[in-house]
Design a protein around this motif. Structure first.
Motif, PDB file in Angstrom:
ATOM      1  N   ALA A  75       7.539 -29.677  36.277  1.00 42.44           N
ATOM      2  CA  ALA A  75       7.343 -28.831  35.096  1.00 42.44           C
ATOM      3  C   ALA A  75       8.542 -29.008  34.176  1.00 42.44           C
ATOM      4  CB  ALA A  75       7.208 -27.370  35.501  1.00 42.44           C
ATOM      5  N   ILE A  76       8.287 -29.055  32.879  1.00 43.04           N
ATOM      6  CA  ILE A  76       9.351 -29.102  31.874  1.00 43.04           C
ATOM      7  C   ILE A  76       9.124 -27.936  30.926  1.00 43.04           C
ATOM      8  CG2 ILE A  76      10.396 -30.405  29.988  1.00 43.04           C
ATOM      9  CD1 ILE A  76       9.553 -32.967  31.377  1.00 43.04           C
ATOM     10  N   VAL A  77      10.102 -27.041  30.845  1.00 49.54           N
ATOM     11  CA  VAL A  77       9.952 -25.846  30.015  1.00 49.54           C
ATOM     12  C   VAL A  77      11.236 -25.584  29.238  1.00 49.54           C
ATOM     13  CG1 VAL A  77       8.274 -24.765  31.553  1.00 49.54           C
ATOM     14  CG2 VAL A  77      10.686 -24.304  31.879  1.00 49.54           C
ATOM     15  N   SER A  78      11.094 -25.020  28.062  1.00 48.14           N
ATOM     16  CA  SER A  78      12.249 -24.529  27.313  1.00 48.14           C
ATOM     17  C   SER A  78      12.433 -23.056  27.673  1.00 48.14           C
ATOM     18  CB  SER A  78      12.029 -24.701  25.814  1.00 48.14           C
ATOM     19  OG  SER A  78      10.803 -24.126  25.414  1.00 48.14           O
ATOM     20  N   ASN A  79      13.675 -22.649  27.801  1.00 45.98           N
ATOM     21  CA  ASN A  79      13.954 -21.269  28.186  1.00 45.98           C
ATOM     22  C   ASN A  79      15.315 -20.862  27.630  1.00 45.98           C
ATOM     23  OD1 ASN A  79      13.483 -18.813  29.942  1.00 45.98           O
ATOM     24  ND2 ASN A  79      15.430 -19.515  30.788  1.00 45.98           N
ATOM     25  N   THR A  80      15.334 -19.710  26.978  1.00 44.47           N
ATOM     26  CA  THR A  80      16.578 -19.141  26.495  1.00 44.47           C
ATOM     27  C   THR A  80      17.150 -18.249  27.576  1.00 44.47           C
ATOM     28  OG1 THR A  80      15.947 -19.249  24.169  1.00 44.47           O
ATOM     29  CG2 THR A  80      17.626 -17.636  24.759  1.00 44.47           C
ATOM     30  N   LEU A  81      18.374 -18.539  27.965  1.00 39.12           N
ATOM     31  CA  LEU A  81      19.051 -17.810  29.019  1.00 39.12           C
ATOM     32  C   LEU A  81      20.161 -16.979  28.385  1.00 39.12           C
ATOM     33  CD1 LEU A  81      19.070 -17.598  32.153  1.00 39.12           C
ATOM     34  CD2 LEU A  81      20.814 -19.390  32.152  1.00 39.12           C
ATOM     35  N   GLU A  82      20.244 -15.711  28.776  1.00 38.04           N
ATOM     36  CA  GLU A  82      21.262 -14.826  28.215  1.00 38.04           C
ATOM     37  C   GLU A  82      21.950 -14.055  29.327  1.00 38.04           C
ATOM     38  OE1 GLU A  82      21.762 -11.699  24.534  1.00 38.04           O
ATOM     39  OE2 GLU A  82      19.992 -11.456  25.786  1.00 38.04           O
ATOM     40  N   CYS A  83      23.263 -13.926  29.223  1.00 40.36           N
ATOM     41  CA  CYS A  83      24.010 -13.072  30.128  1.00 40.36           C
ATOM     42  C   CYS A  83      23.597 -11.620  29.895  1.00 40.36           C
ATOM     43  CB  CYS A  83      25.504 -13.233  29.888  1.00 40.36           C
ATOM     44  SG  CYS A  83      26.527 -12.085  30.817  1.00 40.36           S
ATOM     45  N   SER A  84      23.454 -10.868  30.967  1.00 35.14           N
ATOM     46  CA  SER A  84      23.039  -9.466  30.848  1.00 35.14           C
ATOM     47  C   SER A  84      23.992  -8.664  29.965  1.00 35.14           C
ATOM     48  CB  SER A  84      22.973  -8.824  32.233  1.00 35.14           C
ATOM     49  OG  SER A  84      22.172  -9.570  33.113  1.00 35.14           O
ATOM     50  N   GLY A  85      25.276  -9.027  29.978  1.00 32.75           N
ATOM     51  CA  GLY A  85      26.268  -8.294  29.194  1.00 32.75           C
ATOM     52  C   GLY A  85      26.589  -8.913  27.858  1.00 32.75           C
ATOM     53  N   ASN A  86      25.764  -9.862  27.399  1.00 28.73           N
ATOM     54  CA  ASN A  86      26.035 -10.489  26.111  1.00 28.73           C
ATOM     55  C   ASN A  86      26.106  -9.434  25.005  1.00 28.73           C
ATOM     56  OD1 ASN A  86      26.503 -12.699  24.419  1.00 28.73           O
ATOM     57  ND2 ASN A  86      24.335 -12.856  23.877  1.00 28.73           N
ATOM     58  N   SER A  87      27.072  -9.586  24.106  1.00 24.97           N
ATOM     59  CA  SER A  87      27.318  -8.684  22.967  1.00 24.97           C
ATOM     60  C   SER A  87      27.912  -7.343  23.383  1.00 24.97           C
ATOM     61  CB  SER A  87      26.042  -8.451  22.143  1.00 24.97           C
ATOM     62  OG  SER A  87      25.504  -9.666  21.680  1.00 24.97           O
ATOM     63  N   ARG A  88      28.369  -7.240  24.612  1.00 28.29           N
ATOM     64  CA  ARG A  88      28.957  -5.980  25.103  1.00 28.29           C
ATOM     65  C   ARG A  88      30.107  -5.507  24.216  1.00 28.29           C
ATOM     66  NH1 ARG A  88      30.315  -7.537  30.162  1.00 28.29           N
ATOM     67  NH2 ARG A  88      28.604  -6.475  31.222  1.00 28.29           N
ATOM     68  N   SER A  89      30.949  -6.441  23.767  1.00 29.78           N
ATOM     69  CA  SER A  89      32.140  -6.043  23.004  1.00 29.78           C
ATOM     70  C   SER A  89      31.796  -5.541  21.606  1.00 29.78           C
ATOM     71  CB  SER A  89      33.122  -7.206  22.899  1.00 29.78           C
ATOM     72  OG  SER A  89      32.624  -8.222  22.046  1.00 29.78           O
ATOM     73  N   LEU A  90      30.551  -5.744  21.159  1.00 28.82           N
ATOM     74  CA  LEU A  90      30.151  -5.290  19.826  1.00 28.82           C
ATOM     75  C   LEU A  90      29.714  -3.832  19.812  1.00 28.82           C
ATOM     76  CD1 LEU A  90      28.099  -8.428  18.681  1.00 28.82           C
ATOM     77  CD2 LEU A  90      30.558  -7.972  18.422  1.00 28.82           C
ATOM     78  N   LEU A  91      29.557  -3.237  20.996  1.00 24.00           N
ATOM     79  CA  LEU A  91      29.178  -1.830  21.062  1.00 24.00           C
ATOM     80  C   LEU A  91      30.275  -0.956  20.458  1.00 24.00           C
ATOM     81  CD1 LEU A  91      27.805  -1.848  24.712  1.00 24.00           C
ATOM     82  CD2 LEU A  91      26.414  -1.428  22.663  1.00 24.00           C
ATOM     83  N   ALA A  92      29.870   0.102  19.751  1.00 25.11           N
ATOM     84  CA  ALA A  92      30.848   1.004  19.139  1.00 25.11           C
ATOM     85  C   ALA A  92      31.679   1.712  20.194  1.00 25.11           C
ATOM     86  CB  ALA A  92      30.121   2.015  18.250  1.00 25.11           C
ATOM     87  N   LYS A  93      31.046   2.026  21.324  1.00 25.35           N
ATOM     88  CA  LYS A  93      31.725   2.666  22.442  1.00 25.35           C
ATOM     89  C   LYS A  93      31.973   1.623  23.519  1.00 25.35           C
ATOM     90  CE  LYS A  93      31.089   6.366  25.869  1.00 25.35           C
ATOM     91  NZ  LYS A  93      30.150   7.410  26.370  1.00 25.35           N
ATOM     92  N   LYS A  94      33.191   1.545  23.997  1.00 24.23           N
ATOM     93  CA  LYS A  94      33.556   0.523  24.969  1.00 24.23           C
ATOM     94  C   LYS A  94      32.760   0.653  26.254  1.00 24.23           C
ATOM     95  CE  LYS A  94      37.514  -1.528  27.340  1.00 24.23           C
ATOM     96  NZ  LYS A  94      38.976  -1.460  27.597  1.00 24.23           N
ATOM     97  N   ALA A  95      32.383  -0.505  26.805  1.00 26.49           N
ATOM     98  CA  ALA A  95      31.699  -0.558  28.090  1.00 26.49           C
ATOM     99  C   ALA A  95      32.456  -1.507  29.005  1.00 26.49           C
ATOM    100  CB  ALA A  95      30.249  -1.021  27.922  1.00 26.49           C
ATOM    101  N   SER A  96      32.322  -1.315  30.294  1.00 22.57           N
ATOM    102  CA  SER A  96      33.062  -2.103  31.270  1.00 22.57           C
ATOM    103  C   SER A  96      32.480  -3.501  31.419  1.00 22.57           C
ATOM    104  CB  SER A  96      33.031  -1.382  32.617  1.00 22.57           C
ATOM    105  OG  SER A  96      33.722  -2.106  33.606  1.00 22.57           O
ATOM    106  N   GLY A  97      33.355  -4.498  31.546  1.00 21.66           N
ATOM    107  CA  GLY A  97      32.887  -5.864  31.775  1.00 21.66           C
ATOM    108  C   GLY A  97      33.521  -6.861  30.829  1.00 21.66           C
ATOM    109  N   ASN A  98      33.161  -8.127  30.974  1.00 27.68           N
ATOM    110  CA  ASN A  98      33.688  -9.183  30.109  1.00 27.68           C
ATOM    111  C   ASN A  98      33.324  -8.921  28.649  1.00 27.68           C
ATOM    112  OD1 ASN A  98      34.887 -11.021  32.053  1.00 27.68           O
ATOM    113  ND2 ASN A  98      32.812 -11.414  32.777  1.00 27.68           N
ATOM    114  N   PRO A  99      34.241  -9.179  27.712  1.00 32.12           N
ATOM    115  CA  PRO A  99      34.017  -8.852  26.298  1.00 32.12           C
ATOM    116  C   PRO A  99      33.223  -9.920  25.540  1.00 32.12           C
ATOM    117  CG  PRO A  99      36.224  -9.706  26.566  1.00 32.12           C
ATOM    118  CD  PRO A  99      35.638  -9.643  27.961  1.00 32.12           C
TER     119      PRO A  99
END
Length: 347
Positions: A75-99
């Motif tokens: 099978a050959i498929v295109s797939n967009t993969l995203e880290c669960s915490g992507n864009s975490r540092s853009l939140l107005a309120k800080k959250a724990s984890g990689n920025p």
């Protein structure tokens, strides 16, 4: 900041793709984001010693080497993969984890075999309900907790790939060679690398990375009661221009990408006046299931000043990207319009 990646931690390696490398439909392997909980193997495993085992609640235990897997229907498929915490540092309120900013995401064309085909060969036993993925990476830290994740059997049977190719090349070592799981449209936490064992269970796997992290919970809430992180949320990002850029008056090209996990992105709109008015963007490039859609909008800027550019996506079910993200303790799933706004100056 390196030339190609923004490195947040060296051990384990966690690094995001620069926005300028997200302007193409395919993200090159060399700059595809890195997300790891353990140590990346120092060298590829010997294929003479490696095999993929499928056991647990199956009628027949399987053990397959890579040559055997590569001779099964492909099978050959295109797939967009995203880290669960992507864009975490853009939140107005800080959250724990990689920025992470916006670079914990990428799109690739993957080659492999359908997990459902292998499970059908093994035969599902009674009460088979979940599939656990176990890799060969070495845990870091004194606790020595291995990264193990499980997904429901329905997802495993319907749209999960065991990938051995990435963008036409053998799967790179740091992205899981020789085989990684890809639960299509789901976050990277569900896509275990360096696979060597798949176990069919009668319930979700119980362990640290299933019960204590990759769950959406609030401060003070018991972590194991939070919602399990699964599908990627509807989201759009702006990749050109970048926040802080000074632009000349006239035609300004705004570029971005939009994705929705298992759903289909039907529309993207752009605002250059902080959300007061919106115009439809034009899609460019391929439109494939599970993959992002690249878009563009030409903004005719006639007056100097400071501007806030926003984008918002709509899926084929009519659901719209939220104005603001739903905050949670670990900052998972930030897909807010406001959080992804870009502020520029026109001179």
């Amino acid at each position: 900041m390196t030339k190609s990646m923004r490195i947040m931690t060296e051990s384990p390696l966690n690094a995001e793709t620069q926005a300028v490398r997200l302007r193409s439909w395919i993200t090159p392997n060399a700059v595809f984001f890195d997300r790891n909980q353990g140590k990346i193997p120092e060298a590829p495993v010997s294929l003479d010693e490696w095999a993929l085992t499928i056991d647990g609640k199956v009628k027949k235990k399987l053990s397959l080497d890579l040559d055997r897997i590569q001779h099964l229907p492909k099978a050959i498929v295109s797939n967009t993969l995203e880290c669960s915490g992507n864009s975490r540092s853009l939140l107005a309120k800080k959250a724990s984890g990689n920025p992470w900013t916006i670079g914990g995401v990428g799109n690739a064309v993957w080659g492999g075999v359908w997990l459902g085909d292998l499970l059908n060969d093994a035969g599902l036993a009674d009460r088979a309900a979940h599939v656990a993925f176990i890799g060969m990476d070495t845990p870091l830290g004194k606790a020595g907790i291995k990264f193990v994740r499980s997904i429901p059997i329905e997802k495993a049977m319907s749209s999960t790939l065991l990938a051995y190719e990435m963008n036409g090349d053998p799967l790179p070592l740091k992205h899981g060679y020789p085989i990684r799981a890809l639960a299509l449209g789901w976050t990277g936490a569900n896509c275990v690398k360096w696979l060597n064992r798949i176990t069919v269970l009668d319930k979700p796997f119980e362990g640290f990375f299933m019960d204590q992290v990759y769950r959406v919970f609030q401060k003070g809430q018991k972590r194991e009661t939070g919602e399990v992180v699964t599908a990627i949320r509807l989201k759009s990002i702006i990749t050109q221009p970048l926040t802080g850029e000074c632009l000349g008056k006239g035609a300004i090209l705004v570029l971005g990408a939009a994705y929705a996990g298992e759903e289909h992105v039907a529309q993207v709109e752009v605002s250059v006046d902080d959300g007061a008015t919106w115009q439809a963007a034009d899609f460019i490039g391929p439109d494939e299931p599970f993959a992002w859609r690249q878009w563009q909008h030409v903004w005719h800027a006639s007056q100097a000043g400071e501007y806030t550019i926003k984008s918002r996506a709509v899926d084929s079910q009519g659901r719209q990207q939220p104005e603001t993200a739903r905050w949670n303790f670990l900052g998972y799933g930030n897909n807010g319009i406001d959080e992804h706004a870009v502020r520029v100056v026109v001179e």
